[in-house]
Design an enzyme around this catalytic site. Sequence first.
Site, PDB file in Angstrom:
ATOM      1  N   ALA A 225       0.810  -1.227   0.000  1.00 21.38           N
ATOM      2  CA  ALA A 225       0.000   0.000   0.000  1.00 21.38           C
ATOM      3  C   ALA A 225       0.839   1.270   0.000  1.00 21.38           C
ATOM      4  O   ALA A 225       0.336   2.341  -0.317  1.00 21.38           O
ATOM      5  CB  ALA A 225      -0.927  -0.012   1.215  1.00 21.38           C
ATOM      6  N   HIS A 226       2.120   1.163   0.375  1.00 21.29           N
ATOM      7  CA  HIS A 226       2.951   2.364   0.509  1.00 21.29           C
ATOM      8  C   HIS A 226       3.709   2.646  -0.783  1.00 21.29           C
ATOM      9  O   HIS A 226       4.183   1.724  -1.449  1.00 21.29           O
ATOM     10  CB  HIS A 226       3.949   2.172   1.659  1.00 21.29           C
ATOM     11  CG  HIS A 226       4.533   3.443   2.175  1.00 21.29           C
ATOM     12  ND1 HIS A 226       5.471   4.168   1.469  1.00 21.29           N
ATOM     13  CD2 HIS A 226       4.323   4.122   3.323  1.00 21.29           C
ATOM     14  CE1 HIS A 226       5.823   5.236   2.160  1.00 21.29           C
ATOM     15  NE2 HIS A 226       5.137   5.233   3.296  1.00 21.29           N
ATOM     16  N   PRO A 227       3.845   3.916  -1.174  1.00 18.64           N
ATOM     17  CA  PRO A 227       4.671   4.247  -2.338  1.00 18.64           C
ATOM     18  C   PRO A 227       6.082   3.693  -2.164  1.00 18.64           C
ATOM     19  O   PRO A 227       6.647   3.742  -1.073  1.00 18.64           O
ATOM     20  CB  PRO A 227       4.687   5.774  -2.361  1.00 18.64           C
ATOM     21  CG  PRO A 227       3.455   6.174  -1.616  1.00 18.64           C
ATOM     22  CD  PRO A 227       3.252   5.126  -0.565  1.00 18.64           C
TER      23      PRO A 227
END
Length: 565
Positions: free
Chosen positions: A81-83
């Site tokens: 979910a994190h860049p």
Amino acid sequence: MKKIIECVPNFSEGRDMNIIKAITDEIERGGDVKLLDVDPGKATNRTVVTFVGEPEAVLEAAVRGVKKAAELIDMRQHHGAHPRMGATDVLPLIPVSGVTLEECAELARGLAKRISEELGIPTYCYEAAAFTPERKNLAVCREGEYEALPEKMNHEGKAPDFGDRPFDEAAARTGATAVGARDFLIAVNFNLNTTSTRRANAIAFDVREKGRPMREGGKVNGKPMKDADGNTIMIPGSLKSTKAIGWFIDEYGIAQVSMNITDMGVTPLHVAFDEVSRAAAARGLRVTGTELVGLVPKRAIIDAGKHYLRMQQRSIGIPESEIIKIAVKSMGLNDLKEFNPEDKIIEYMLTGNSGKKLVDMTCREFADETASESPAPGGGSISAYMGALAAALGTMVANLSAHKAGWDDRWEEFSDLAVSGRESLDELMTLVDKDTEAFNKIMDVFAMPKKTPEEKALRSEALEAATLYATMVPFDTMKAACGVFPLLEAVAKSGNPASVSDAGVGALAARAAVLGAFLNVKINAAGLKDRAAAESVLSEARKIADAACAHEKEIIDIVNSVINS
């Protein structure tokens, strides 16, 4: 002051604990850095690791961690979910003590270059380490994330700062890493005597840099006003480099202003506390205490303690532990749970695993250790300790004078003297252990092999270096102890006359420290083959010894004059 930096690499793996442990084991290998925190996230598939140490050790540990991550993490298979754009996604260096942000930026650029050259990983430099203004923003460096790297690499204006090349299989596996430098972020919650999230939010909007939207008619429920480009017009808050919101905490049953201080050089912790307290009072509320989230550099707490001591017109030349107590009491750091400096201050956590030093012993233990069959500690360490006691006596008289009834208008004069005394005391206490370490270095050389001509040559070279070091340490003690005399003279002349005898004892101890250290300079210099270097040191040492004797006589004369009058 020891140089300490923090490193907070973010690795693109948050689910496989075996991979995470393999990376952190590599970081810890050698024992030269301290691992403070490992925070994996399954949804983000990302782990944030925090470790600290001296710069060189941190850089080595960072390279080991990045290398292991490159071996174990394949970015072609990564989803979360994190860049992200690399196996080691970001790698910021943060100054903790004895290092500036600018120095960290230079270290970060060197680290980025090294990672690209040694490991073949493309690297971008961001925040304070950025080569261009736009790349200060991490989002610009990571634009398009991992999937955009094939287009960005080998493309002018978008390519990595180091390791640029056409996107190949190696880059496809590791992705790219952003290496940067930023100031320490302090996460802090200010406790309020209310349960109202709305009230807490109002205070947060008053103080945070972003502020609050400007509303039509100046009414709370008015529509947010827009500029010509359609952007909301904001009324800035009073604290630069801060982000804040209000919330309610079930665990404590209170509302808090939760704040991130992104640059404590711009907004120190105590300034934030005072301003939130002011904003709360303006709304009929009170800050009851402070909760620090995670760790803080010692300077944040020390600066706070000194601030509140100055507000009280009290001397700041007192022991570090007492300054910390003032900070804890002033900001209510014990409000919700015990604030233990050993667990919350980074520098204290670092020293917690070191062996016991001479200066950490009790007076009895130090005396017994000196009296034992071991030749160290010896006269050099004792001389340094006598110098430290001389500085301690001068500092004591300065502090007593700063707090003397009727002398309130002179508190700052004596506080400044006490601060200089503390600096001398700390330097001399360090030299207590350094002198014993210097002796041990010589003993280590004697254990070196000497069978072959090569071994004999190496041993001889090492012995000369160790002997020179053993000569220079007591020479430094002489200089530091002689530097105490101006303090002792000042407090003997104008300090509290009831304590003038203490200044006299300090002068006697300082002279003994200088002459005792001089004996150690002479005996160690006798073993130097480089006679020119030896004579140069001895010549300077004689001048310091003569000056110490003259200073002592002058101060004792002043002391006797005050006593007789």
